[in-house]
Design a protein around this motif. Structure first.
Motif, PDB file in Angstrom:
ATOM      1  N   GLU A 136       8.534  -6.818 -14.597  1.00 46.20           N
ATOM      2  CA  GLU A 136       7.195  -6.512 -14.085  1.00 46.20           C
ATOM      3  C   GLU A 136       6.879  -7.365 -12.863  1.00 46.20           C
ATOM      4  O   GLU A 136       6.321  -6.870 -11.879  1.00 46.20           O
ATOM      5  CB  GLU A 136       6.151  -6.761 -15.180  1.00 46.20           C
ATOM      6  N   LEU A 140       6.222  -5.987  -8.888  1.00 44.05           N
ATOM      7  CA  LEU A 140       5.065  -6.340  -8.057  1.00 44.05           C
ATOM      8  C   LEU A 140       5.506  -6.949  -6.737  1.00 44.05           C
ATOM      9  O   LEU A 140       4.943  -6.637  -5.679  1.00 44.05           O
ATOM     10  CB  LEU A 140       4.155  -7.316  -8.813  1.00 44.05           C
ATOM     11  N   GLU A 143       6.890  -4.171  -4.521  1.00 41.74           N
ATOM     12  CA  GLU A 143       5.837  -3.281  -4.043  1.00 41.74           C
ATOM     13  C   GLU A 143       5.001  -3.964  -2.962  1.00 41.74           C
ATOM     14  O   GLU A 143       4.640  -3.344  -1.957  1.00 41.74           O
ATOM     15  CB  GLU A 143       4.951  -2.848  -5.216  1.00 41.74           C
ATOM     16  N   ASN A 144       4.700  -5.242  -3.148  1.00 40.96           N
ATOM     17  CA  ASN A 144       3.959  -5.973  -2.120  1.00 40.96           C
ATOM     18  C   ASN A 144       4.748  -6.052  -0.820  1.00 40.96           C
ATOM     19  O   ASN A 144       4.186  -5.950   0.269  1.00 40.96           O
ATOM     20  CB  ASN A 144       3.602  -7.378  -2.614  1.00 40.96           C
ATOM     21  N   GLN A 164       1.728   3.338  -7.184  1.00 43.76           N
ATOM     22  CA  GLN A 164       2.989   4.029  -7.403  1.00 43.76           C
ATOM     23  C   GLN A 164       2.923   5.024  -8.550  1.00 43.76           C
ATOM     24  O   GLN A 164       3.951   5.490  -9.027  1.00 43.76           O
ATOM     25  CB  GLN A 164       4.095   2.999  -7.663  1.00 43.76           C
ATOM     26  N   ASP A 338      -1.326   1.582 -11.830  1.00 46.89           N
ATOM     27  CA  ASP A 338      -1.587   1.029 -10.500  1.00 46.89           C
ATOM     28  C   ASP A 338      -2.502  -0.200 -10.540  1.00 46.89           C
ATOM     29  O   ASP A 338      -2.641  -0.905  -9.538  1.00 46.89           O
ATOM     30  CB  ASP A 338      -2.251   2.088  -9.596  1.00 46.89           C
ATOM     31  N   LEU A 341      -1.034  -3.920  -9.677  1.00 43.82           N
ATOM     32  CA  LEU A 341      -0.704  -4.056  -8.260  1.00 43.82           C
ATOM     33  C   LEU A 341      -1.960  -4.150  -7.401  1.00 43.82           C
ATOM     34  O   LEU A 341      -2.067  -5.007  -6.513  1.00 43.82           O
ATOM     35  CB  LEU A 341       0.151  -2.880  -7.809  1.00 43.82           C
ATOM     36  N   GLU A 344      -3.604  -7.567  -7.856  1.00 47.70           N
ATOM     37  CA  GLU A 344      -2.869  -8.605  -7.117  1.00 47.70           C
ATOM     38  C   GLU A 344      -3.157  -8.497  -5.620  1.00 47.70           C
ATOM     39  O   GLU A 344      -3.355  -9.509  -4.937  1.00 47.70           O
ATOM     40  CB  GLU A 344      -1.362  -8.461  -7.365  1.00 47.70           C
TER      41      GLU A 344
END
Length: 457
Positions: A136, A140, A143-144, A164, A338, A341, A344
Motif C-alpha cells: 500500500e 501511494l 501514484e504520487n 485510480q 481513491d 491517495l 495524502e
C-alpha cells in the motif's frame, strides 16, 4: 458527435489490472516455495531469486512492488542488498526476514531505511499483513510520482482529476477525448465532488487552454444583477451605469464559460442563455448591436435537470441544448479506493500552505477515512486533511479510545456499504441485489433488517 457516457461507481475494473508484486530473495529453495505459495493465495505475484546478485538487475527506481529478502544470504547479504536498493530508490520498501540472532541487526537496519522485519519462524497471516502494508505504501509513492510527472509535463487532466478507481480512469479517458473539441458539456455531481475540476480539465486539456476560463456560480448572483453580470451593459443603460462593462459571456469569448449550479439560473435568463448557445451572439444591456462570441459552455449541476424541466422549474429547451454530452462525477463514497491517495495529496498541499512538515497517516486513520460517508465529498476530505495537518481532526477520525469502533462495528459498516451499493445498482430491487451478491434473497432480507436498511420488495 461524442456519445453520451455517464460514469458510475459500478464501472468495472480493467480486466488485465496487474496484481500486487513482491520480489523475493532467499537462498533456501523450500522457504522460497513456501513464501511464494503463501503470497499467491493472498493474491500477490512473486518473482523469486536465490541471491542478491541475481535480484539486483530486476530492481529499478520505479519497480512496481516491494522487496522481501532474507538477511543471511551467500556472498552479498540482505543488508548490503538493502543499501544497494536505497541508493537506487530510497522509497522502495524492503522487508527483512530474520533469524532469532539477527533481530538486533534488523532493528538497526530499520534505522537505515528498511520498512519492517519479520522473525523466523513466522505466522503466515502476520507476514502477509506486513507485505500488504508495504505494498500500500509503495502504491501511494508510485501514484504520487505519476502525479508529479503529470504536473511537470502540464497534464491538466491528471492534475485536476486524481484517483485510480475504475470510474476516475474512465472519466479521464472521456475528458481526453472531449478536450480537443468545442462540444458543450453537462457535468453532473454532488456538492464538493469536483465538478469545477472536470471543467478546468476540459479547458486546460484542449486548444482553448491559453484563453480565458470564466467560472460563474449561477446561484450566487442576485437576480436583479444577473443580466448585467452575464451580458454586460453600455454606458447609461441604467442608473449607475457610468461606462461600458463587458459581461462574463463576452469575457469568456475564445475560451470556456463554466456555469456552476446552472439549475439556479433565473428562468428569464435561461431564455437569453438559450439564444447565446444557439447563435453564439450576445447583446449588451442598452445596445441593439449583436456581439459574436466564440466559446465553449460547460454547465454543472447537482440536480436532475430533466426532472426540474418536467416540473416547470427549468426550461426544457435549454436542458436539451445543454445535454449534448453528459459526464457524471461519482461521489467520494463510491470510489473509496481513491481516498487514501487524495488525503495524502491534500496533506502535502496543506504542509506547503502552512509551512509545516507532512504528518503521518496511521492505519487506524486511513481505515476510518475509507469508512466515512463524506457527504461533502472531495471538498470535505480536503478540509479534513488540513485539520489533520493542524492537529484538529475530529476524534472519530483519530482512533481515540472513546470513538474507536470494534471489529464487529467495522464489519457491519463494510457490510452495509456493500449492500447499499448492490441495492443502488439494482434499482433497489432486493431480488436483483441478492443475485448480484450471490446470496439467497432471504439472507439478504435478514441482513438488511439487522442493519436497519429499508426493504422495498
Amino acid at each position: 458527435m461524442f456519445p453520451e457516457r455517464a460514469i458510475s461507481a459500478e464501472a468495472e475494473a480493467p480486466r488485465h489490472a496487474s496484481r500486487p508484486r513482491v520480489l523475493l530473495v532467499d537462498d533456501e529453495e523450500m522457504i522460497r516455495i513456501s513464501i511464494e505459495q503463501t503470497l499467491d493465495l493472498a493474491g500477490i505475484d512473486v518473482t523469486a531469486f536465490a541471491s542478491a546478485e541475481a535480484a539486483l538487475p530486476a530492481i529499478g527506481r520505479d519497480y512496481p512492488g516491494i522487496v522481501v529478502t532474507d538477511v543471511r544470504l551467500p556472498a552479498r547479504d540482505g543488508l548490503e542488498l538493502l543499501a544497494d536498493i536505497r541508493r537506487r530508490d530510497p522509497e522502495l520498501p524492503v522487508v527483512l526476514i530474520t533469524g532469532h540472532g539477527d533481530v538486533a541487526m534488523a532493528v538497526s537496519a530499520m534505522r537505515e531505511g528498511a520498512y519492517d522485519f519479520i522473525e523466523k519462524p513466522f505466522v503466515s497471516d502476520a507476514f502477509v499483513e506486513v507485505v500488504k502494508r508495504a505494498l500500500e505504501k509503495r502504491a501511494l509513492v508510485l501514484e504520487n510520482r505519476r502525479l508529479r510527472t503529470a504536473l511537470d509535463r502540464g497534464d491538466a487532466i491528471e492534475r485536476h482529476l486524481v484517483g485510480q478507481s475504475a470510474a476516475m480512469r474512465r472519466l479521464r479517458d472521456d475528458i481526453a477525448q472531449l478536450a480537443s473539441t468545442s462540444a458543450d458539456v453537462l457535468v453532473l455531481g454532488e456538492t464538493g465532488a469536483g465538478k469545477e475540476q472536470v471543467a478546468r480539465a476540459l479547458h486546460e486539456g484542449g486548444v482553448r487552454r491559453d484563453k480565458p476560463f470564466v467560472a460563474v456560480n449561477c446561484g450566487a448572483i442576485p437576480e436583479s444583477m444577473f443580466e448585467s453580470e452575464m451580458f454586460g451593459h453600455e454606458a447609461g443603460a441604467f442608473t449607475g451605469a457610468g461606462k461600458r462593462r463587458i459581461g462574463k459571456i463576452e469575457h469568456a469569448s475564445g475560451g470556456t464559460l463554466f456555469l456552476d449550479e446552472v439549475e439556479s439560473m433565473p428562468l428569464a435568463m435561461q431564455v437569453k442563455l438559450l439564444r447565446v448557445l444557439q447563435d453564439r451572439r450576445i447583446e449588451r444591456l442598452g445596445s441593439n448591436t449583436p456581439v459574436p462570441v466564440d466559446l465553449r459552455v460547460i454547465a454543472a449541476t447537482k440536480e436532475d435537470l430533466g426532472a426540474l424541466a418536467d416540473a416547470g422549474r427549468f426550461r426544457k429547451d435549454l436542458f436539451f441544448r445543454l445535454d449534448v454530452v453528459k459526464l457524471s462525477l461519482p461521489p467520494l463514497r463510491e470510489r473509496r479506493e481513491d481516498i487514501p491517495l487524495l488525503f495524502e495529496l491534500f496533506l502535502v498541499q496543506a504542509a506547503v500552505k502552512y509551512q509545516r512538515p507532512v504528518v503521518e497517516v496511521p492505519p487506524s486513520l486511513r481505515r476510518a477515512l475509507m469508512l466515512a460517508d463524506w457527504p461533502g465529498n472531495v471538498r470535505e476530505l480536503k478540509n479534513a486533511a488540513e485539520r489533520h495537518m493542524l492537529g484538529f481532526l475530529a476524534p472519530d477520525f483519530t482512533g481515540g479510545a472513546a470513538a474507536a469502533p470494534s471489529l464487529n462495528e467495522l464489519l457491519d459498516r463494510v457490510e452495509r456499504l456493500v449492500i447499499e451499493d448492490a441495492l443502488k445498482a439494482s434499482g433497489h430491487r432486493v431480488s436483483a441485489a441478492a443475485l448480484a451478491l450471490n446470496i439467497p434473497r432471504k439472507t439478504l432480507h435478514d441482513r438488511m433488517k439487522r442493519l436497519g436498511l429499508a426493504s422495498t420488495d
